[in-house]
Design an enzyme around this catalytic site. Sequence first.
Site, PDB file in Angstrom:
ATOM      1  N   GLY B  69       0.713  -1.269   0.119  1.00  0.00           N
ATOM      2  CA  GLY B  69      -0.010   0.059   0.011  1.00  0.00           C
ATOM      3  C   GLY B  69       0.791   1.202  -0.047  1.00  0.00           C
ATOM      4  CD  GLN B  70       6.461   0.918   0.968  1.00  0.00           C
ATOM      5  OE1 GLN B  70       6.894   1.631   0.142  1.00  0.00           O
ATOM      6  NE2 GLN B  70       6.960   0.273   2.029  1.00  0.00           N
ATOM      7  CB  THR B  71       2.863   7.036  -1.727  1.00  0.00           C
ATOM      8  OG1 THR B  71       2.641   7.228  -0.698  1.00  0.00           O
ATOM      9  CG2 THR B  71       2.111   7.927  -2.723  1.00  0.00           C
TER      10      THR B  71
END
Lengths: 202, 184
Positions: B69-71
């Site tokens: 889910g990291q940018t």
Amino acid sequence: MVGECDMQGLSLDDTAAYYAPAADEVLTYTEPTPGYCCPLSANIYGIEFESFRIRDYETGQCLFEVSKDPEAPPIDLNNLPPEMEDQVRCISYDFGAEFLDLKTVGTTLQFAVGPNEVPNFRMIERHYFRNHLIKSFDFNFGFCIPNSVNTWEAIYDLPELDPELKQQLIDFPWETQSDSFYYVGETMIMHNKAKYAYTLPP
Amino acid sequence: MGLLTILKKVKQKEHEMRLLMLGLDNAGKTTVVKKFNGEDIDLISPTLGFNIKTLEYSGFKLNIWDVGGQTSLRSYWRNYFESTDGLIWVVDSSDRARLLDCKAELQQLLQQERLAGASLLVFANKQDIDGALTAEEIRDTLELGSIERRHWKIVSCSAFTGAGLVDGIDWMVKDIASRIFMFD
């Protein structure tokens, strides 16, 4: 126990000599291929297996784990002597006889992907005893993110084995074998082999 | 026989479901799946790709895709939409500062055509942490009440203790089964 397979004489270093069957074809195989179906250089996406782990799903206990040694020097695959190829592409496992009594296992594969995206990654793995198919996996990973590290755990019931076949698996070590074929789209990019024994005392 | 019927029959034959689990980084997605599968959750590092679990559950074969889910990874989420039967959106209920970010990402997903047929389960995770927002508060902030033409449910959970996980997954599997495998 993990070791190397003794499959001397099977390696091919001439790309033209490889025959890479399509996925539909390998899904019909009932025995190991005599050699490798693609050269190591076919892995143009730089996919690397980092670890493989098996756990007993009932107890959660890790039964087996093998991981890439991060300290190991990289191997120059383009200048690999043919006799070294098996060491890179084939692995031997002795799981011990009690492995065959397990009900449900989880097998986790971890792999890393190179700097480019992988559009449609698929694995087909066929497990045989001699010319008898015991288990087949066909899994579509689909898209893989550039420079990603990914895992896949398959949790499944071990196939119920006829007692006679089970005894044979124990009595004839290394005659249980598997072929793992990896495709990106229609193109085979990797083919590895494994051999199994169920002899180690608990 | 229409195409929809054919699709249903194909799925029915294999009884497979594809669940896509997304959410902001540190929402606890990987912990949710690991805890649900009885794995050790002591050492979990940020997911830099995907973690897939294939398992049998209530007679169905589930493929759960947990994508990082990291940018920098969110732009790749769209590559995993295809054929998704259920979307699991995991929320860190204690992360008040990023709740609007969380809402914006979810709203974007819900507009995706390829996810139009997916049931939505929102896990209000980290309920074990003091000061965590309740499921009702999260439902209101994310404006789940305004969702139309989609089956959805929000379930409070703690991936740390395991509370709520089975309730959520159970709802999702039953909901998908009732939509897709209706000919059983």
